[in-house]
Design a protein around this motif. Structure first.
Motif, PDB file in Angstrom:
ATOM      1  N   SER A   1       0.830  -1.206   0.000  1.00  0.00           N
ATOM      2  CA  SER A   1       0.000   0.000   0.000  1.00  0.00           C
ATOM      3  C   SER A   1       0.861   1.250   0.000  1.00  0.00           C
ATOM      4  CB  SER A   1      -0.926   0.012   1.220  1.00  0.00           C
ATOM      5  OG  SER A   1      -1.822  -1.067   1.165  1.00  0.00           O
ATOM      6  N   PHE A   2       1.950   1.208   0.779  1.00  0.00           N
ATOM      7  CA  PHE A   2       2.860   2.349   0.827  1.00  0.00           C
ATOM      8  C   PHE A   2       3.487   2.613  -0.544  1.00  0.00           C
ATOM      9  CE2 PHE A   2       7.332   3.648   1.065  1.00  0.00           C
ATOM     10  CZ  PHE A   2       7.178   4.934   1.571  1.00  0.00           C
ATOM     11  N   VAL A   3       3.893   1.541  -1.220  1.00  0.00           N
ATOM     12  CA  VAL A   3       4.496   1.683  -2.547  1.00  0.00           C
ATOM     13  C   VAL A   3       3.515   2.323  -3.519  1.00  0.00           C
ATOM     14  CG1 VAL A   3       5.389   0.422  -4.548  1.00  0.00           C
ATOM     15  CG2 VAL A   3       6.132  -0.208  -2.256  1.00  0.00           C
ATOM     16  N   GLU A   4       2.263   1.885  -3.465  1.00  0.00           N
ATOM     17  CA  GLU A   4       1.247   2.431  -4.359  1.00  0.00           C
ATOM     18  C   GLU A   4       0.957   3.902  -4.029  1.00  0.00           C
ATOM     19  OE1 GLU A   4       0.116   1.135  -6.942  1.00  0.00           O
ATOM     20  OE2 GLU A   4       0.521  -1.004  -6.779  1.00  0.00           O
ATOM     21  N   GLU A   5       0.827   4.209  -2.740  1.00  0.00           N
ATOM     22  CA  GLU A   5       0.507   5.575  -2.332  1.00  0.00           C
ATOM     23  C   GLU A   5       1.664   6.544  -2.598  1.00  0.00           C
ATOM     24  OE1 GLU A   5      -0.468   5.162   1.754  1.00  0.00           O
ATOM     25  OE2 GLU A   5      -2.325   4.044   1.364  1.00  0.00           O
ATOM     26  N   SER A   6       2.898   6.040  -2.526  1.00  0.00           N
ATOM     27  CA  SER A   6       4.068   6.917  -2.664  1.00  0.00           C
ATOM     28  C   SER A   6       4.237   7.452  -4.084  1.00  0.00           C
ATOM     29  CB  SER A   6       5.338   6.171  -2.250  1.00  0.00           C
ATOM     30  OG  SER A   6       5.621   5.113  -3.152  1.00  0.00           O
ATOM     31  N   ARG A   7       3.500   6.863  -5.021  1.00  0.00           N
ATOM     32  CA  ARG A   7       3.615   7.345  -6.403  1.00  0.00           C
ATOM     33  C   ARG A   7       3.087   8.757  -6.568  1.00  0.00           C
ATOM     34  NH1 ARG A   7       1.730   2.891 -10.690  1.00  0.00           N
ATOM     35  NH2 ARG A   7       0.174   2.271  -9.147  1.00  0.00           N
ATOM     36  N   SER A   8       2.290   9.209  -5.609  1.00  0.00           N
ATOM     37  CA  SER A   8       1.774  10.580  -5.665  1.00  0.00           C
ATOM     38  C   SER A   8       2.638  11.550  -4.853  1.00  0.00           C
ATOM     39  CB  SER A   8       0.339  10.621  -5.124  1.00  0.00           C
ATOM     40  OG  SER A   8       0.299  10.182  -3.777  1.00  0.00           O
TER      41      SER A   8
END
Length: 336
Positions: A186-193
């Motif tokens: 989830s962190f990896v996905e959210e960090s894209r922003s």
């Protein structure tokens, strides 16, 4: 030019050449460090006394020429204390980081003052056991404290200078902040922003490679392909910096596991996959050499690649080489 050259050399892992460049820059800027241990001791006492005095002193904004000189000196000293820590020269490291703080006060720049304060915190975390203080911060704030984040970053210099046991002690301070894979994903996905996180390409490579490797071990090849392709794309777009070394190792392991799958499935792509794995391995040795803590892991992976392609003798030779190096380094993990 000396300072910029030093930064490039440092990023490329050429620590000794980088140190020489930073020292040359400081010499031109009239801010060189004393060489003898006695002179360093006296200079350190003097700089620490200045540090105490500067905390309560109000400086006037320097004129531009002096300000430029201060900024260049601060940048050089920020790298030099890290290099001295890597080489186990703690007196020199302490002197460099204390000088950095004092020059930051003189510059009156809030950014430089905060930057130097963070550097001093990192330096402190390098030389003391900060586990309890970090854990208290984590418990109070219900998230990793600043000590935890700096500890995570600073174990790499210890690894790259063959201080394996110290690196293990350093990274063990993070045990209490381990998270489930789903939370990490989830962190990896959210960090894209997050523009700041996305700006660090070495960090992106590490994130995507780690997730891809996890899916490869679970044999979830559909999800593996998503993150492996992203990681490989980042790898081909950035210079191979020393900070990206662990990400590259994981990417190499991913490529070898993918080749094993293609080989088992008699996939037509297996030759392309093999060539990519071989190139990653060759590039790694070319960029990082064969004298650091990651070398046994890379030798192990290369041996496995030779094993898959039927070159058993070469595989055995690489395993033996890796075992000898593990014994020398005290690297019990890869030795097993």
């Amino acid at each position: 030019m000396h300072r910029l050259t030093g930064e490039i050399l440092f990023k490329a892992g050429k620590i000794l050449e980088a140190e020489e460049s930073f020292k040359n820059a400081l010499k031109i800027l009239n801010g060189k460090l004393p060489r003898s241990s006695v002179a360093q001791s006296f200079k350190l006492i003097y700089e620490k006394l200045k540090k105490l005095h500067y905390r309560s002193k109000q400086f006037q904004i320097p004129e531009k020429r002096k300000l430029d000189r201060l900024h260049e000196c601060i940048n050089c000293l920020s790298f030099l204390w890290k290099i001295n820590c890597m080489r186990g020269r703690l007196r020199s490291a302490s002197l460099a980081v204390t000088m950095e703080i004092n020059l930051a006060f003189q510059s009156t720049s809030p950014f430089k003052i905060v930057y130097s304060a963070i550097d001093y915190l990192k330096y402190t975390c390098q030389i003391i056991d900060c586990t309890n203080r970090a854990q208290q911060l984590g418990e109070v704030q219900n998230r990793p404290g600043l000590d935890v984040r700096t500890t995570a970053a600073l174990h790499l210099p210890l690894l790259l200078t063959d201080r394996y046991s110290e690196s293990v002690q350093q990274i063990q301070t993070l045990r209490f902040v381990f998270r489930p894979f789903e939370e990490c994903l989830s962190f990896v996905e959210e960090s894209r922003s997050d523009a700041n996180l996305e700006a660090d390409k070495s960090l992106i490579l590490h994130r995507y490679s780690a997730v891809a490797l996890r899916y490869a071990r679970l044999e979830n090849w559909e999800m593996f392909a998503v993150f492996f392709d992203k990681a490989y794309k980042v790898y081909t777009q950035i210079p191979t910096f020393i900070e990206s070394i662990s990400g590259v190792v994981m990417l190499l392991e991913c490529s070898i596991l993918l080749f094993r799958k293609d080989l088992t499935d008699c996939n037509r792509q297996r030759r392309i996959t093999l060539k990519r794995a071989q190139k990653l391995s060759s590039d790694f040795t070319q960029h990082f050499g064969k004298s650091h803590i990651f070398t046994p892991r890379v030798l192990h992976l290369n041996a496995y690649l030779h094993h898959l392609t039927g070159r058993k003798t070469l595989a055995q030779d690489l395993f033996k080489e890796a075992l000898v190096l593990c014994e020398k380094q005290g690297n019990l993990l890869d030795q097993k």
